[in-house]
Design a protein around this motif. Structure first.
Motif, PDB file in Angstrom:
ATOM      1  N   GLY A 295       0.723  -1.114  -0.082  1.00 30.12           N
ATOM      2  CA  GLY A 295      -0.129   0.099   0.049  1.00 30.12           C
ATOM      3  C   GLY A 295       0.741   1.292   0.169  1.00 30.12           C
ATOM      4  N   LEU A 296       1.756   1.347   0.923  1.00 26.61           N
ATOM      5  CA  LEU A 296       2.696   2.524   1.195  1.00 26.61           C
ATOM      6  C   LEU A 296       3.626   2.790  -0.096  1.00 26.61           C
ATOM      7  CD1 LEU A 296       3.116   2.954   4.914  1.00 26.61           C
ATOM      8  CD2 LEU A 296       1.624   4.178   3.382  1.00 26.61           C
ATOM      9  N   TYR A 297       3.968   1.506  -0.506  1.00 19.35           N
ATOM     10  CA  TYR A 297       4.915   1.463  -1.489  1.00 19.35           C
ATOM     11  C   TYR A 297       4.364   1.958  -2.904  1.00 19.35           C
ATOM     12  CZ  TYR A 297       7.149  -0.310  -5.543  1.00 19.35           C
ATOM     13  OH  TYR A 297       7.988  -0.617  -6.832  1.00 19.35           O
ATOM     14  N   LEU A 298       3.242   1.529  -3.225  1.00 22.72           N
ATOM     15  CA  LEU A 298       2.570   2.218  -4.294  1.00 22.72           C
ATOM     16  C   LEU A 298       1.968   3.506  -4.048  1.00 22.72           C
ATOM     17  CD1 LEU A 298      -0.259  -0.930  -5.024  1.00 22.72           C
ATOM     18  CD2 LEU A 298       2.045  -0.352  -6.331  1.00 22.72           C
ATOM     19  N   ALA A 299       1.748   3.933  -2.866  1.00 26.40           N
ATOM     20  CA  ALA A 299       1.376   5.308  -2.714  1.00 26.40           C
ATOM     21  C   ALA A 299       2.686   6.202  -3.111  1.00 26.40           C
ATOM     22  CB  ALA A 299       1.018   5.671  -1.425  1.00 26.40           C
ATOM     23  N   LYS A 300       3.667   5.879  -2.656  1.00 25.39           N
ATOM     24  CA  LYS A 300       5.102   6.422  -2.694  1.00 25.39           C
ATOM     25  C   LYS A 300       5.422   6.640  -4.241  1.00 25.39           C
ATOM     26  CE  LYS A 300      10.011   6.701  -1.292  1.00 25.39           C
ATOM     27  NZ  LYS A 300      10.478   6.785  -2.390  1.00 25.39           N
ATOM     28  N   GLU A 301       5.242   5.486  -4.938  1.00 22.25           N
ATOM     29  CA  GLU A 301       5.466   5.408  -6.445  1.00 22.25           C
ATOM     30  C   GLU A 301       4.687   6.533  -7.103  1.00 22.25           C
ATOM     31  OE1 GLU A 301       7.913   3.450  -8.282  1.00 22.25           O
ATOM     32  OE2 GLU A 301       8.962   3.724  -6.172  1.00 22.25           O
ATOM     33  N   VAL A 302       3.485   6.385  -6.901  1.00 23.49           N
ATOM     34  CA  VAL A 302       2.617   7.423  -7.500  1.00 23.49           C
ATOM     35  C   VAL A 302       2.876   8.898  -7.231  1.00 23.49           C
ATOM     36  CG1 VAL A 302       0.144   7.817  -7.577  1.00 23.49           C
ATOM     37  CG2 VAL A 302       0.818   5.520  -7.583  1.00 23.49           C
ATOM     38  N   CYS A 303       3.046   8.913  -6.011  1.00 23.87           N
ATOM     39  CA  CYS A 303       3.398  10.350  -5.737  1.00 23.87           C
ATOM     40  C   CYS A 303       4.406  11.136  -6.412  1.00 23.87           C
ATOM     41  CB  CYS A 303       3.609  10.510  -4.072  1.00 23.87           C
ATOM     42  SG  CYS A 303       2.201  10.668  -3.061  1.00 23.87           S
ATOM     43  N   GLU A 304       5.612  10.219  -6.275  1.00 25.44           N
ATOM     44  CA  GLU A 304       6.719  10.340  -7.155  1.00 25.44           C
ATOM     45  C   GLU A 304       6.327  10.911  -8.901  1.00 25.44           C
ATOM     46  OE1 GLU A 304       9.678   7.519  -6.641  1.00 25.44           O
ATOM     47  OE2 GLU A 304      10.240   8.204  -4.383  1.00 25.44           O
ATOM     48  N   LYS A 305       5.708   9.853  -9.409  1.00 22.24           N
ATOM     49  CA  LYS A 305       5.295   9.903 -10.644  1.00 22.24           C
ATOM     50  C   LYS A 305       4.506  11.194 -10.934  1.00 22.24           C
ATOM     51  CE  LYS A 305       5.579   5.026 -11.796  1.00 22.24           C
ATOM     52  NZ  LYS A 305       6.752   5.315 -12.863  1.00 22.24           N
ATOM     53  N   LEU A 306       3.647  11.659 -10.064  1.00 20.33           N
ATOM     54  CA  LEU A 306       2.953  12.556 -10.191  1.00 20.33           C
ATOM     55  C   LEU A 306       3.440  14.078  -9.686  1.00 20.33           C
ATOM     56  CD1 LEU A 306      -0.732  11.562  -8.597  1.00 20.33           C
ATOM     57  CD2 LEU A 306      -0.087  11.960 -10.865  1.00 20.33           C
ATOM     58  N   GLY A 307       4.587  14.026  -9.246  1.00 20.61           N
ATOM     59  CA  GLY A 307       5.544  15.122  -8.935  1.00 20.61           C
ATOM     60  C   GLY A 307       5.054  15.729  -7.281  1.00 20.61           C
ATOM     61  N   HIS A 308       4.430  14.658  -6.734  1.00 22.05           N
ATOM     62  CA  HIS A 308       4.145  15.298  -5.138  1.00 22.05           C
ATOM     63  C   HIS A 308       5.109  14.925  -4.311  1.00 22.05           C
ATOM     64  CE1 HIS A 308       0.624  16.332  -7.402  1.00 22.05           C
ATOM     65  NE2 HIS A 308      -0.188  15.202  -7.076  1.00 22.05           N
ATOM     66  N   HIS A 309       5.300  15.586  -3.130  1.00 26.94           N
ATOM     67  CA  HIS A 309       6.151  15.175  -2.162  1.00 26.94           C
ATOM     68  C   HIS A 309       5.483  14.418  -1.006  1.00 26.94           C
ATOM     69  CE1 HIS A 309       9.955  15.081   0.484  1.00 26.94           C
ATOM     70  NE2 HIS A 309       9.094  15.710   1.230  1.00 26.94           N
ATOM     71  N   MET A 310       5.975  13.387  -0.430  1.00 21.86           N
ATOM     72  CA  MET A 310       5.451  12.590   0.657  1.00 21.86           C
ATOM     73  C   MET A 310       6.162  12.345   1.633  1.00 21.86           C
ATOM     74  SD  MET A 310       3.658   8.699   0.541  1.00 21.86           S
ATOM     75  CE  MET A 310       4.921   8.024   0.918  1.00 21.86           C
ATOM     76  N   GLU A 311       6.066  12.735   2.912  1.00 20.19           N
ATOM     77  CA  GLU A 311       6.844  12.308   4.253  1.00 20.19           C
ATOM     78  C   GLU A 311       5.768  11.709   5.193  1.00 20.19           C
ATOM     79  OE1 GLU A 311       6.856  16.513   6.235  1.00 20.19           O
ATOM     80  OE2 GLU A 311       8.523  16.106   4.928  1.00 20.19           O
ATOM     81  N   ILE A 312       6.495  10.944   5.984  1.00 18.42           N
ATOM     82  CA  ILE A 312       5.660  10.285   7.051  1.00 18.42           C
ATOM     83  C   ILE A 312       6.568  10.390   8.472  1.00 18.42           C
ATOM     84  CG2 ILE A 312       4.767   7.731   7.950  1.00 18.42           C
ATOM     85  CD1 ILE A 312       4.822   7.039   5.121  1.00 18.42           C
TER      86      ILE A 312
END
Length: 332
Positions: A295-312
């Motif tokens: 779940g979090l792996y896919l979320a991080k991959e999608v965020c990177e492809k969309l150009g969004h920055h994600m942090e936890i």
């Protein structure tokens, strides 16, 4: 014999040019009034001898290289042997070795991808057996069908199918992506509404504080998937009743930050840096039978492809906070 044929084909142009050059020189002598036939014959013979000597030496130096490229290799190591002596052939061998290095990198990446896909599918199929088995037991029961239990298992199947479909589409993300201006509040509300049964079942309550005028540039379908993963995890790892999941937005120097904060069990520090790795379930994942570690792996991959920055950020016993940062726009 094959090497000689290849050598002749490779130098046929040189032989023709050399012959024309000798004839041209003889023609110049003839036009200049030179009529000595013996000297002309001597010149032709010397030219032939020198040409043959040059070609023979060149063939000897290339013979090992020709032998390598004319034989069908039985293993890769044979093709990578260094037999060339001529500068052109040495450069060709270097080029082949570089191509092989690139091939190895691509093959390793493909193998890792296929291994990840296979591992994910095996794990997913194994987990989907649980809701199917529960549904079979419910159908075998002679008593009145528990509709709520059926709905719960169907919802688990739906979430599992959505995850595996998104994982499959990740390889063709650019073809499937559609960036547009999306109002953040309706999108978040939609995700909350889709997971309302999960909130009710766990007696966890959402609290939304997202600006109505906040519009972000993103892909609505993929972004809903990201938010859905965070909200599902927030509820799933909140074991105490009556807790809340806070979804809020804030602005910082031309960016909007969507924050999803829960009051769950939190993530141990040793696991925090690895929770976005594929198949990593960690200490918390072993506490639930539904964790795939994707779940979090896919979320991080999608965020990177969309150009969004994600942090936890997380603290054990206090909860987990996820932030997604991206450029924002406002209604005028």
């Amino acid at each position: 014999m094959d090497s000689i044929k290849l050598f002749i084909k490779d130098h046929i142009g040189f032989l023709i040019f050399n012959l024309l050059l000798v004839l041209f020189i003889l023609l110049l002598y003839w036009l200049d009034g030179f009529r000595n036939t013996d000297t002309a014959i001597y010149t032709v013979i010397i030219s032939i001898i020198l040409t043959i000597t040059f070609l023979f030496t060149r063939y000897v130096m290339r013979q090992s290289f020709y032998g390598k490229i004319l034989q069908k290799p039985l293993k890769m190591e044979e093709a990578l042997q260094k037999n060339a002596k001529m500068p052109e052939n040495i450069a060709t061998e270097k080029y082949i070795h570089e191509l092989y290095r690139l091939y190895e990198l691509e093959a390793q990446a493909l193998y890792a991808h296929q291994k990840r896909q296979m591992q994910f599918m095996n794990q997913w199929v194994h987990q989907m057996k649980t809701p199917i088995s529960v549904l079979e037991l419910l159908l075998q029961d002679d008593t009145e069908l528990d509709r709520e239990s059926v709905r719960e298992e169907v919802e688990r199947l739906r979430r599992g199918l959505e995850t595996v479909l998104m994982n499959a589409r990740l390889d063709t993300f650019e073809e499937d992506m559609k960036i547009e201006q999306v109002a953040l509040l309706p999108l978040v509300s939609s995700v909350i509404n889709e997971n309302k049964r999960l909130f009710i079942k766990n007696q966890v309550y959402p609290q939304i504080k997202v600006d109505e005028d906040c519009i972000v540039a993103t892909d609505a379908k993929w972004f809903k998937f990201i938010v859905g993963q965070f909200i599902t995890n927030a509820v799933k790892y909140t074991f105490e009743k009556g807790k809340k999941v806070y979804i809020s937005s804030s602005h910082d120097h031309g960016h909007v930050i969507l924050t999803i904060k829960d009051e769950g069990i939190g993530i141990p520090p040793s696991d925090l840096k690895r929770v976005t790795k594929a198949f990593f379930t960690g200490e918390n994942g072993r506490k639930t039978a539904e964790s795939t570690g994707m779940g979090l792996y896919l979320a991080k991959e999608v965020c990177e492809k969309l150009g969004h920055h994600m942090e936890i950020d997380s603290a054990v016993g206090e909860g987990t906070t996820v932030r997604i940062s991206f450029k924002c726009h406002f209604h005028e």
